[in-house]
Design a protein around this motif. Structure first.
Motif, PDB file in Angstrom:
ATOM      1  N   MET B   1      24.765  44.370  30.882  1.00 15.97           N
ATOM      2  CA  MET B   1      25.672  43.277  31.236  1.00 15.97           C
ATOM      3  C   MET B   1      24.997  42.390  32.279  1.00 15.97           C
ATOM      4  O   MET B   1      24.469  42.889  33.264  1.00 15.97           O
ATOM      5  N   SER B   2      25.009  41.096  32.025  1.00 17.26           N
ATOM      6  CA  SER B   2      24.294  40.193  32.941  1.00 17.26           C
ATOM      7  C   SER B   2      25.105  39.978  34.212  1.00 17.26           C
ATOM      8  O   SER B   2      26.326  40.167  34.240  1.00 17.26           O
ATOM      9  N   LEU B   3      24.394  39.587  35.248  1.00 18.62           N
ATOM     10  CA  LEU B   3      25.074  39.306  36.519  1.00 18.62           C
ATOM     11  C   LEU B   3      26.048  38.140  36.364  1.00 18.62           C
ATOM     12  O   LEU B   3      27.084  38.090  37.022  1.00 18.62           O
ATOM     13  N   TRP B   4      25.698  37.192  35.457  1.00 18.24           N
ATOM     14  CA  TRP B   4      26.608  36.066  35.208  1.00 18.24           C
ATOM     15  C   TRP B   4      27.966  36.564  34.732  1.00 18.24           C
ATOM     16  O   TRP B   4      29.002  36.090  35.164  1.00 18.24           O
ATOM     17  N   LYS B   5      27.894  37.553  33.826  1.00 17.76           N
ATOM     18  CA  LYS B   5      29.143  38.045  33.264  1.00 17.76           C
ATOM     19  C   LYS B   5      29.938  38.789  34.343  1.00 17.76           C
ATOM     20  O   LYS B   5      31.168  38.665  34.405  1.00 17.76           O
ATOM     21  N   ILE B   6      29.230  39.535  35.158  1.00 22.31           N
ATOM     22  CA  ILE B   6      29.923  40.244  36.238  1.00 22.31           C
ATOM     23  C   ILE B   6      30.604  39.228  37.158  1.00 22.31           C
ATOM     24  O   ILE B   6      31.758  39.386  37.547  1.00 22.31           O
ATOM     25  N   ALA B   7      29.867  38.143  37.474  1.00 20.90           N
ATOM     26  CA  ALA B   7      30.441  37.102  38.338  1.00 20.90           C
ATOM     27  C   ALA B   7      31.654  36.458  37.662  1.00 20.90           C
ATOM     28  O   ALA B   7      32.678  36.195  38.299  1.00 20.90           O
ATOM     29  N   TRP B   8      31.516  36.223  36.369  1.00 18.62           N
ATOM     30  CA  TRP B   8      32.606  35.581  35.624  1.00 18.62           C
ATOM     31  C   TRP B   8      33.858  36.469  35.622  1.00 18.62           C
ATOM     32  O   TRP B   8      34.978  35.984  35.782  1.00 18.62           O
ATOM     33  N   ARG B   9      33.634  37.786  35.469  1.00 11.48           N
ATOM     34  CA  ARG B   9      34.762  38.716  35.511  1.00 11.48           C
ATOM     35  C   ARG B   9      35.455  38.656  36.883  1.00 11.48           C
ATOM     36  O   ARG B   9      36.681  38.735  36.966  1.00 11.48           O
ATOM     37  N   SER B  10      34.676  38.533  37.933  1.00 12.85           N
ATOM     38  CA  SER B  10      35.268  38.431  39.275  1.00 12.85           C
ATOM     39  C   SER B  10      36.139  37.193  39.383  1.00 12.85           C
ATOM     40  O   SER B  10      37.198  37.230  40.013  1.00 12.85           O
ATOM     41  N   ILE B  11      35.659  36.092  38.765  1.00 16.13           N
ATOM     42  CA  ILE B  11      36.449  34.858  38.796  1.00 16.13           C
ATOM     43  C   ILE B  11      37.759  35.078  38.045  1.00 16.13           C
ATOM     44  O   ILE B  11      38.841  34.692  38.503  1.00 16.13           O
ATOM     45  N   GLN B  12      37.662  35.737  36.894  1.00 15.92           N
ATOM     46  CA  GLN B  12      38.864  36.023  36.101  1.00 15.92           C
ATOM     47  C   GLN B  12      39.827  36.907  36.879  1.00 15.92           C
ATOM     48  O   GLN B  12      41.044  36.750  36.802  1.00 15.92           O
ATOM     49  N   GLN B  13      39.260  37.836  37.608  1.00 17.08           N
ATOM     50  CA  GLN B  13      40.067  38.781  38.376  1.00 17.08           C
ATOM     51  C   GLN B  13      41.019  38.034  39.321  1.00 17.08           C
ATOM     52  O   GLN B  13      42.174  38.381  39.448  1.00 17.08           O
ATOM     53  N   ARG B  14      40.481  36.992  39.963  1.00 13.15           N
ATOM     54  CA  ARG B  14      41.327  36.182  40.861  1.00 13.15           C
ATOM     55  C   ARG B  14      41.619  34.850  40.182  1.00 13.15           C
ATOM     56  O   ARG B  14      41.257  33.791  40.681  1.00 13.15           O
ATOM     57  N   SER B  15      42.263  34.929  39.042  1.00 12.99           N
ATOM     58  CA  SER B  15      42.349  33.728  38.199  1.00 12.99           C
ATOM     59  C   SER B  15      43.082  32.580  38.896  1.00 12.99           C
ATOM     60  O   SER B  15      42.661  31.436  38.801  1.00 12.99           O
ATOM     61  N   LEU B  16      44.135  32.884  39.619  1.00  4.83           N
ATOM     62  CA  LEU B  16      44.903  31.780  40.215  1.00  4.83           C
ATOM     63  C   LEU B  16      44.094  31.060  41.295  1.00  4.83           C
ATOM     64  O   LEU B  16      43.960  29.837  41.278  1.00  4.83           O
ATOM     65  N   SER B  17      43.543  31.842  42.224  1.00  2.00           N
ATOM     66  CA  SER B  17      42.792  31.172  43.291  1.00  2.00           C
ATOM     67  C   SER B  17      41.520  30.535  42.733  1.00  2.00           C
ATOM     68  O   SER B  17      41.103  29.470  43.186  1.00  2.00           O
ATOM     69  N   SER B  18      40.937  31.162  41.703  1.00  2.34           N
ATOM     70  CA  SER B  18      39.770  30.538  41.066  1.00  2.34           C
ATOM     71  C   SER B  18      40.153  29.213  40.431  1.00  2.34           C
ATOM     72  O   SER B  18      39.446  28.216  40.558  1.00  2.34           O
ATOM     73  N   PHE B  19      41.311  29.227  39.764  1.00  3.71           N
ATOM     74  CA  PHE B  19      41.771  28.001  39.113  1.00  3.71           C
ATOM     75  C   PHE B  19      41.998  26.896  40.147  1.00  3.71           C
ATOM     76  O   PHE B  19      41.561  25.759  39.964  1.00  3.71           O
ATOM     77  N   LEU B  20      42.649  27.261  41.234  1.00  3.77           N
ATOM     78  CA  LEU B  20      42.976  26.237  42.234  1.00  3.77           C
ATOM     79  C   LEU B  20      41.722  25.707  42.923  1.00  3.77           C
ATOM     80  O   LEU B  20      41.569  24.496  43.102  1.00  3.77           O
ATOM     81  N   THR B  21      40.812  26.614  43.286  1.00  4.39           N
ATOM     82  CA  THR B  21      39.600  26.126  43.949  1.00  4.39           C
ATOM     83  C   THR B  21      38.743  25.331  42.969  1.00  4.39           C
ATOM     84  O   THR B  21      38.177  24.300  43.327  1.00  4.39           O
ATOM     85  N   GLY B  22      38.686  25.831  41.709  1.00  4.22           N
ATOM     86  CA  GLY B  22      37.940  25.079  40.695  1.00  4.22           C
ATOM     87  C   GLY B  22      38.546  23.699  40.479  1.00  4.22           C
ATOM     88  O   GLY B  22      37.834  22.706  40.352  1.00  4.22           O
ATOM     89  N   LEU B  23      39.875  23.652  40.489  1.00  2.99           N
ATOM     90  CA  LEU B  23      40.557  22.368  40.285  1.00  2.99           C
ATOM     91  C   LEU B  23      40.249  21.398  41.427  1.00  2.99           C
ATOM     92  O   LEU B  23      40.020  20.205  41.200  1.00  2.99           O
ATOM     93  N   SER B  24      40.228  21.926  42.642  1.00  3.39           N
ATOM     94  CA  SER B  24      39.944  21.024  43.769  1.00  3.39           C
ATOM     95  C   SER B  24      38.532  20.464  43.662  1.00  3.39           C
ATOM     96  O   SER B  24      38.291  19.293  43.946  1.00  3.39           O
ATOM     97  N   ILE B  25      37.601  21.309  43.192  1.00  4.97           N
ATOM     98  CA  ILE B  25      36.243  20.800  42.951  1.00  4.97           C
ATOM     99  C   ILE B  25      36.274  19.751  41.845  1.00  4.97           C
ATOM    100  O   ILE B  25      35.635  18.694  41.937  1.00  4.97           O
ATOM    101  N   ALA B  26      37.039  20.038  40.797  1.00 11.10           N
ATOM    102  CA  ALA B  26      37.109  19.106  39.659  1.00 11.10           C
ATOM    103  C   ALA B  26      37.659  17.751  40.111  1.00 11.10           C
ATOM    104  O   ALA B  26      37.113  16.702  39.746  1.00 11.10           O
TER     105      ALA B  26
END
Ligand SMILES: Nc1ncnc2c1ncn2[C@@H]1O[C@H](COP(=O)(O)OP(=O)(O)OP(=O)(O)O)[C@@H](O)[C@H]1O
Ligand SMILES: [Mg+2]
Lengths: 221, 521
Positions: B1-26
């Motif tokens: 399993m690549s480190l990218w996928k591990i990182a991506w899973r972490s983002i999914q794990q905190r989906s709401l805060s990831s979504f909000l922080t990603g949205l603010s960047i967007a």
């Protein structure tokens, strides 16, 4: 296979004084041997497993695994060595919640140079009876099932030594035996040495070798 | 399993805060995109506003005002220059119909006169010649070919069609004028108090211009001849004495007036003897007599001052042609000069500025200065603000990830127990920040361009500047590399991610595995 010599381990108290935990002249486990480590709570069993795994470094002494003294390795090499040669099962919360059962097993192969072997991961999960739970997240698995995934993961990388720290402590009595059998069976099949910590009396009697930590540890708690 | 996928899973794990922080960047990125593209395109059209000719000539005064008047159709109109000055740059027929070259005509490819001061609704009216659209270009394509004016309907007006008018794209859209429509123009600018409509002097539309993205989209162009014939547009003729006799009279008159004034002063101061007062009376009556004689001589034939027609301007002559305004009553506000060769521009610039009649400005230089001085700063400020928004969003990512690190102690401990090194867990956290920034940034780019696409028609309708949905921000200079700032955006976001991810990553790096594994989550 595993040989500890003159191990000393102490923790610093907040007031600065050193609190000795381990002082072991010698501890030895043969290749493929299965042994049980018992002792009172707080006697240092977990600390000993951490020293063996290279997770914490002894203050002095030699930890020889498969012929190499891991205390002499750099941290990065020791991490890699652990990934290659050792499996570890904790009492609870072994699994990463964001990963499916299969991914958790694959994670056991992620930190070595070897390519991930999905077939082996599936096979291991099948052997622990979870072939129908591959894509379940840990939250969707019972505690016993979680522990079985943890066993599969600990063996994913074909280790030579499996460290199991009270793997059945949180499992109900009916399933404890099942998990212990599973660990012992798979270790036997894969020729893996096993050091297991447990408090459960019934299990004690099943092991040929049971070491009381206070017998080998000179620190008196 | 690549480190990218591990990182991506972490983002999914905190989906709401990831979504909000990603949205603010967007959102921050979208803002940067909008500022870059809109401002870039506007700036480009701004710089291109004054292309296609070398010099602008006009009455002496502010260079900026002359530029604003002619290039941007803005600001209060400046003074005019005599028509004779314009003729110095053209080839024309003299009073006897003989072709004559103006003093500077040999250097000039085209000289286009501008007569300003009137308006139609909110748009400025420019009295000019058809040469403006036939012979001048406006800017150039990327490959260097000049852009020539095109008509979306109708065609250019002709020299003989005194009442012909061509409407800029935006002006046409806003006023609803179509080919064949008749419209009156307003003397003065629409916002002036004393502006009044020349109902009787209507023009008719013969052509609508394609959008050019220049200020000319927002103007109404009429034949200069028609413009001159509108009431009030003729310059009052100064009565120049025509014969030697009249000249003499005039000089005597001036002298006598001086004497008269002196006597008045003496009388007022009481320095005059009573006997002398009679003499004064005599002189005064003599003066009156002379004045009358002079007035009678000059008022006879003032309109015969120019050779040629004696007919009223604006009326039809015997052949049915409308009589143009005599040249001595004409003025122009500005002249656009396209020269035969670039080297002439410096020479003519100096010559005109040395003279007393007019000034010459380099439009490109004025526009550039205006841009650097005003518009450029606005862009910088907007861009800095937009970048600050992104940076604040980045700080949001940092805070959110840093806070999550305490929850992730055990996860990190487990990974370390599985053989992950310190650098590996640190990398996973950094990749997480990078993923958030790059995905957020990509969404932001799409969002920004969609917003531009949605508002493109509004922008085009109001400014004539056309922005395409996918048009990247115009290239800018990055230490010698000319690339679109949008291409710099993603590397910049990755850099930002590494910066904001560093602190949480450091926490991961320093995790005490033994302790992390002893804690229950
Ligand atoms: N990081 C640490 N810093 C200081 N003291 C520690 C640390 N980790 C463990 N100890 C102490 O070391 C002793 C041994 O702890 P350890 O966890 O090894 O015991 P144990 O035998 O595993 O007990 P249990 O059966 O309850 O799990 C305990 O007294 C504990 O408080
Ligand atoms: Mg313990």
């Amino acid at each position: 296979m595993l040989l500890l010599t003159d191990i000393q381990k102490a923790y610093s108290e907040p007031d600065g004084t050193r609190l000795p935990i381990l002082q072991i002249a010698q501890f030895h486990v043969d290749r493929g041997e299965q042994m049980l480590l018992v002792g009172r709570s707080g006697s240092g069993k977990t600390t000993l497993l951490h020293v063996i795994a290279g997770i914490s470094k002894p203050d002095s002494g030699i930890v020889k695994i498969a012929g190499r003294d891991i205390t002499q390795l750099s941290e990065a090499v020791r991490d890699r060595f652990r990934a290659d040669k050792m499996g570890y099962v904790f009492q609870t919360f072994n699994l990463l919640p964001a990963f499916s059962a299969l991914e958790n097993v694959l994670l056991g192969m992620a930190f070595t140079r070897n390519a991930a072997d999905v077939d082996r991961a599936r096979d291991l999960l099948k052997r622990v009876g979870l072939e129908h739970r591959l894509s379940h997240r840990p939250a969707a698995l019972s505690v016993g099932e979680q522990q079985r995934v943890a066993v599969a993961r600990a063996l994913a990388n074909k280790p030579q030594l499996l460290l199991a720290d009270e793997p059945t402590a949180n499992v109900d009595a009916g399933h404890q035996q099942q998990i212990v059998d599973l660990i012992r069976e798979t270790c036997r099949e894969e020729d893996v040495a096993l050091v297991m910590v447990t408090h459960t009396a019934e299990i004690r009697s099943q092991f040929d070798r049971v070491d009381e930590l206070s017998d080998i540890n000179q620190v008196d708690h | 399993m690549s480190l990218w996928k591990i990182a991506w899973r972490s983002i999914q794990q905190r989906s709401l805060s990831s979504f909000l922080t990603g949205l603010s960047i967007a959102l921050g990125t979208a803002l940067v995109i909008i500022v870059l593209v809109v401002y870039g395109v506007v700036a480009q059209s701004f710089r291109e506003a004054a292309q296609g000719y070398h010099l602008i000539l006009g009455a002496k005064g502010g260079k900026l005002q002359l530029t604003l008047n002619t290039v941007f159709h803005l600001s209060q109109p400046i003074e005019n220059v005599p028509y004779s000055f314009f003729k110095e740059f053209t080839e024309y027929k003299d009073a006897n119909g003989k072709p004559t070259r103006g003093k500077y005509a040999s250097a000039v490819e085209v000289a286009v006169p501008y007569c300003l001061g009137d308006s139609y609704q909110e748009f400025r009216v420019v009295g000019t010649t058809p040469d403006l659209f036939d012979k001048l270009s406006y800017g150039s394509f990327a490959d260097g070919r000049p852009k020539f004016y095109e008509f979306s309907s109708g065609k250019n007006f002709t020299v003989d069609d005194f009442r012909g008018a061509v409407i800029g794209a935006v002006a046409a859209k806003k006023t609803g004028l179509k080919v064949g429509d008749r419209f009156p123009i307003t003397h003065g600018l629409a916002e002036d108090e004393d502006a009044h409509v020349h109902e009787e002097d209507a023009f008719h539309v013969v052509g609508i211009l394609d959008p050019t993205g220049t200020p000319n989209d927002r103007a109404v162009f009429v034949n200069m001849e028609g413009f001159y014939l509108i009431a009030d547009h003729a310059k009052p003729v100064e009565l120049e004495p025509k014969s030697a006799e009249q000249q003499e009279y005039k000089e005597q008159l001036v002298r006598l007036q001086a004497v008269d004034a002196m006597i008045e002063r003496l009388l007022a101061n009481g320095k005059l003897e009573p006997g002398e007062a009679d003499e004064v009376k005599k002189v005064e009556s003599l003066l009156k007599e002379m004045r009358d004689t002079f007035d009678a001589k000059t008022s006879d034939d003032q309109y015969q001052a120019t050779a040629g027609t004696t007919l009223d301007p604006g009326k039809q002559d015997a052949e049915g042609k409308i009589v143009p305004l005599p040249e001595n009553q004409r003025e122009v506000t500005a002249v656009l000069l396209l020269l035969k060769n670039d080297v002439f521009s410096q020479i003519l610039h100096n010559k005109v500025n040395e003279g007393s009649v007019a000034q010459a400005v380099y439009p490109s230089r004025e526009v550039a200065q205006l841009f650097e001085g005003v518009v450029g700063h606005v862009q910088t400020i907007l861009l800095v603000l937009a970048i600050l928004v992104v940076v604040v969003a980045g700080v949001g990512v940092m805070v959110s990830m840093y806070n999550s690190m305490s929850d992730r102690h055990r996860e990190i401990g487990i990974m370390r127990a599985l053989g992950a090194g310190r650098v590996t867990v640190m990398t996973i956290v950094l990749l997480e920040a990078i993923l958030l920034a790059v995905i957020g940034g990509a969404v932001g780019v799409i969002l920004g361009h969609s917003a531009i696409g949605a508002f493109a028609s509004v922008i085009a309708d109001n400014t004539g500047v056309m922005i395409h949905f996918l048009e990247p921000a115009p290239a800018a200079d990055f230490g010698g590399w000319r690339v679109s700032p949008e291409l710099v955006l993603i590397p910049a976001l990755i850099l930002l991610a590494i910066l904001v991810g560093f602190l949480p990553a450091l926490v991961a790096y320093r995790t005490d595995v033994s302790r992390a594994l002893s804690q229950s989550p």
